[in-house]
Design a protein around this motif. Structure first.
Motif, PDB file in Angstrom:
ATOM      1  N   SER A   8      82.912  13.540 -11.986  1.00 50.06           N
ATOM      2  CA  SER A   8      83.061  13.918 -13.391  1.00 50.06           C
ATOM      3  C   SER A   8      84.177  13.150 -14.085  1.00 50.06           C
ATOM      4  N   GLN A   9      84.995  12.425 -13.321  1.00 52.01           N
ATOM      5  CA  GLN A   9      86.122  11.728 -13.921  1.00 52.01           C
ATOM      6  C   GLN A   9      85.830  10.260 -14.198  1.00 52.01           C
ATOM      7  N   VAL A  10      84.598   9.811 -13.924  1.00 54.50           N
ATOM      8  CA  VAL A  10      84.261   8.414 -14.090  1.00 54.50           C
ATOM      9  C   VAL A  10      83.226   8.265 -15.191  1.00 54.50           C
ATOM     10  N   ALA A  11      83.453   7.313 -16.091  1.00 52.95           N
ATOM     11  CA  ALA A  11      82.495   7.074 -17.170  1.00 52.95           C
ATOM     12  C   ALA A  11      82.337   5.590 -17.379  1.00 52.95           C
ATOM     13  N   THR A  12      81.190   5.179 -17.906  1.00 52.18           N
ATOM     14  CA  THR A  12      80.989   3.780 -18.276  1.00 52.18           C
ATOM     15  C   THR A  12      80.387   3.751 -19.664  1.00 52.18           C
ATOM     16  N   SER A  13      80.235   2.549 -20.207  1.00 50.94           N
ATOM     17  CA  SER A  13      79.632   2.434 -21.522  1.00 50.94           C
ATOM     18  C   SER A  13      78.154   2.793 -21.483  1.00 50.94           C
ATOM     19  N   ALA A  14      77.549   2.690 -20.291  1.00 47.94           N
ATOM     20  CA  ALA A  14      76.154   3.080 -20.159  1.00 47.94           C
ATOM     21  C   ALA A  14      76.031   4.587 -20.204  1.00 47.94           C
ATOM     22  N   GLU A  15      74.865   5.080 -20.618  1.00 47.99           N
ATOM     23  CA  GLU A  15      74.650   6.521 -20.698  1.00 47.99           C
ATOM     24  C   GLU A  15      74.617   7.098 -19.301  1.00 47.99           C
ATOM     25  N   PRO A  16      75.498   8.042 -18.933  1.00 45.19           N
ATOM     26  CA  PRO A  16      75.482   8.609 -17.602  1.00 45.19           C
ATOM     27  C   PRO A  16      74.304   9.537 -17.424  1.00 45.19           C
ATOM     28  N   THR A  17      73.824   9.594 -16.183  1.00 51.47           N
ATOM     29  CA  THR A  17      72.751  10.526 -15.871  1.00 51.47           C
ATOM     30  C   THR A  17      73.322  11.647 -15.054  1.00 51.47           C
ATOM     31  N   SER A  18      72.950  12.853 -15.338  1.00 51.02           N
ATOM     32  CA  SER A  18      73.459  13.997 -14.593  1.00 51.02           C
ATOM     33  C   SER A  18      72.321  14.907 -14.217  1.00 51.02           C
ATOM     34  N   LYS A  19      72.431  15.573 -13.088  1.00 54.69           N
ATOM     35  CA  LYS A  19      71.412  16.486 -12.599  1.00 54.69           C
ATOM     36  C   LYS A  19      71.632  17.847 -13.212  1.00 54.69           C
ATOM     37  N   PRO A  20      70.641  18.400 -13.920  1.00 58.64           N
ATOM     38  CA  PRO A  20      70.822  19.718 -14.511  1.00 58.64           C
ATOM     39  C   PRO A  20      70.943  20.787 -13.455  1.00 58.64           C
ATOM     40  N   GLU A 167      70.056   3.227 -11.046  1.00 58.39           N
ATOM     41  CA  GLU A 167      70.510   2.926 -12.401  1.00 58.39           C
ATOM     42  C   GLU A 167      71.879   2.254 -12.388  1.00 58.39           C
ATOM     43  N   GLY A 168      72.747   2.692 -11.475  1.00 57.13           N
ATOM     44  CA  GLY A 168      74.059   2.077 -11.355  1.00 57.13           C
ATOM     45  C   GLY A 168      73.960   0.624 -10.921  1.00 57.13           C
ATOM     46  N   GLU A 169      73.076   0.352  -9.952  1.00 54.04           N
ATOM     47  CA  GLU A 169      72.882  -1.021  -9.502  1.00 54.04           C
ATOM     48  C   GLU A 169      72.305  -1.874 -10.626  1.00 54.04           C
ATOM     49  N   ARG A 173      73.902  -5.268 -12.173  1.00 51.43           N
ATOM     50  CA  ARG A 173      73.175  -6.546 -12.262  1.00 51.43           C
ATOM     51  C   ARG A 173      73.184  -7.073 -13.694  1.00 51.43           C
ATOM     52  N   ALA A 174      72.993  -6.164 -14.647  1.00 47.02           N
ATOM     53  CA  ALA A 174      72.962  -6.584 -16.047  1.00 47.02           C
ATOM     54  C   ALA A 174      74.323  -7.092 -16.520  1.00 47.02           C
ATOM     55  N   ALA A 175      75.391  -6.566 -15.926  1.00 46.26           N
ATOM     56  CA  ALA A 175      76.742  -6.936 -16.359  1.00 46.26           C
ATOM     57  C   ALA A 175      77.322  -8.113 -15.577  1.00 46.26           C
ATOM     58  N   LEU A 176      76.609  -8.562 -14.531  1.00 41.81           N
ATOM     59  CA  LEU A 176      77.127  -9.646 -13.688  1.00 41.81           C
ATOM     60  C   LEU A 176      77.185 -10.957 -14.461  1.00 41.81           C
ATOM     61  N   GLN A 177      78.337 -11.635 -14.373  1.00 44.72           N
ATOM     62  CA  GLN A 177      78.558 -12.906 -15.055  1.00 44.72           C
ATOM     63  C   GLN A 177      78.412 -14.075 -14.080  1.00 44.72           C
ATOM     64  N   LEU A 212      83.017   0.954 -11.058  1.00 42.29           N
ATOM     65  CA  LEU A 212      82.936   1.720 -12.298  1.00 42.29           C
ATOM     66  C   LEU A 212      81.534   1.626 -12.910  1.00 42.29           C
ATOM     67  N   LEU A 213      80.927   0.466 -12.817  1.00 41.39           N
ATOM     68  CA  LEU A 213      79.586   0.294 -13.357  1.00 41.39           C
ATOM     69  C   LEU A 213      78.556   1.122 -12.589  1.00 41.39           C
ATOM     70  N   THR A 214      78.678   1.127 -11.286  1.00 43.66           N
ATOM     71  CA  THR A 214      77.721   1.879 -10.467  1.00 43.66           C
ATOM     72  C   THR A 214      78.083   3.354 -10.386  1.00 43.66           C
ATOM     73  N   GLN A 215      79.301   3.691 -10.831  1.00 45.33           N
ATOM     74  CA  GLN A 215      79.827   5.063 -10.745  1.00 45.33           C
ATOM     75  C   GLN A 215      79.838   5.552  -9.300  1.00 45.33           C
ATOM     76  N   ASP A 216      80.157   4.628  -8.400  1.00 39.53           N
ATOM     77  CA  ASP A 216      80.232   4.964  -6.974  1.00 39.53           C
ATOM     78  C   ASP A 216      81.646   5.473  -6.672  1.00 39.53           C
ATOM     79  N   ILE A 217      81.755   6.796  -6.527  1.00 42.91           N
ATOM     80  CA  ILE A 217      83.078   7.406  -6.318  1.00 42.91           C
ATOM     81  C   ILE A 217      83.726   6.932  -5.021  1.00 42.91           C
ATOM     82  N   ASP A 218      82.921   6.765  -3.978  1.00 44.35           N
ATOM     83  CA  ASP A 218      83.476   6.317  -2.702  1.00 44.35           C
ATOM     84  C   ASP A 218      84.082   4.919  -2.845  1.00 44.35           C
ATOM     85  N   GLU A 219      83.391   4.047  -3.565  1.00 41.96           N
ATOM     86  CA  GLU A 219      83.911   2.686  -3.760  1.00 41.96           C
ATOM     87  C   GLU A 219      85.184   2.700  -4.590  1.00 41.96           C
TER      88      GLU A 219
END
Length: 252
Positions: A8-20, A167-169, A173-177, A212-219
């Motif tokens: 819940s403490q991580v956000a990105t510019s992409a729309e986050p997905t959450s499980k209801p 979606e995180g991956e 990929r979309a943000a990779l330069q 941060l892009l993948t919202q991988d908390i472990d990483e």
């Protein structure tokens, strides 16, 4: 020791997905008649009720009820049934079965009226009494409904996690330069806030950018855990200043 972050403490510019969360109606249907509860409820707070919910023999249950007839209040059978569902969510189906039995025991005693405790236990102790089959069939069917719903919720959670990871991956990929770094998308219409966020994002190490892009908390926690205290404080300060990480607690 550095404290890690939660999802819940991580956000990105992409729309986050959450499980209801399961709705009240879904929970009620799963248990057959679960009480109205909020996510933050402590299902069983009274030690006497908790002790009764863990009993596994009729004789001890009868003795317990004889000393504490107030347990027949509907709210306590509701609390125990809610705990049955909660235990199933935790994966403790043995606890679920016992709670279902004890909750229905209270319900049956209450429905039999003023002398319900004595009548109920007499019927269960009388060999071949039809009340035995009715009660134990009810226990098994209620347990089965909870077990089924818990399984459904687990599969839904696993599917949501799989989708979220995909979606995180895709965001990464979309943000990779071309140079191997990552960048947040900006356009001429981007707000100053978005532009500032993208600028700060560029200053972060690549590993943290990707996490941060993948919202991988472990990483994220692994990266921060491997960094020096000074670097961790710097990266967290930068990320929180533009909303990439929130330091608000889950209780907030």
């Amino acid at each position: 020791m550095k404290e890690g972050f939660s999802k819940s403490q991580v956000a990105t510019s992409a729309e986050p997905t959450s499980k209801p969360a399961p709705t009240e109606a879904e929970s009620n249907a799963a248990a057959g008649a679960t009480p109205e509860t909020d996510d933050d409820d402590v299902y069983i707070s009274d030690p006497t009720v908790d002790a009764f919910s863990k009993l596994t023999t009729l004789d001890v249950s009868y003795s317990h009820l004889s000393r504490a007839p107030w347990l027949l209040d509907e709210k306590y059978s509701d609390q125990i049934l809610a705990e049955a569902f909660n235990a199933g969510i935790r994966g403790d189906l043995a606890r679920t079965r016992v709670c279902v039995h004890q909750s229905l025991l209270l319900q049956y005693c209450r429905l039999l009226g003023k002398d319900g405790v004595r009548l109920f236990f007499e019927r269960l102790r009388t060999k071949g009494h039809k009340g035995q089959e009715a009660f134990f069939t009810d226990v098994e069917s209620t347990y089965a409904r909870i077990e089924k719903r818990v399984g459904e919720l687990k599969r839904e959670e696993e599917e949501a996690e799989r989708k979220e990871k995909e979606e995180g991956e895709a965001r990464a990929r979309a943000a990779l330069q071309p140079d191997g770094t990552y960048a947040l998308p900006v356009t001429e219409e981007s707000s100053e806030e978005d532009l500032k966020r993208a600028e700060v994002f560029k200053e972060l190490p690549v590993a943290l950018q990707r996490a941060l892009l993948t919202q991988d908390i472990d990483e994220i926690n692994a990266f921060l855990g491997s960094s020096s205290k000074e670097d961790t404080e710097k990266y967290v300060s930068l990320a929180t200043s533009v909303g990439l990480i929130s330091l608000s607690t889950e209780e907030d």
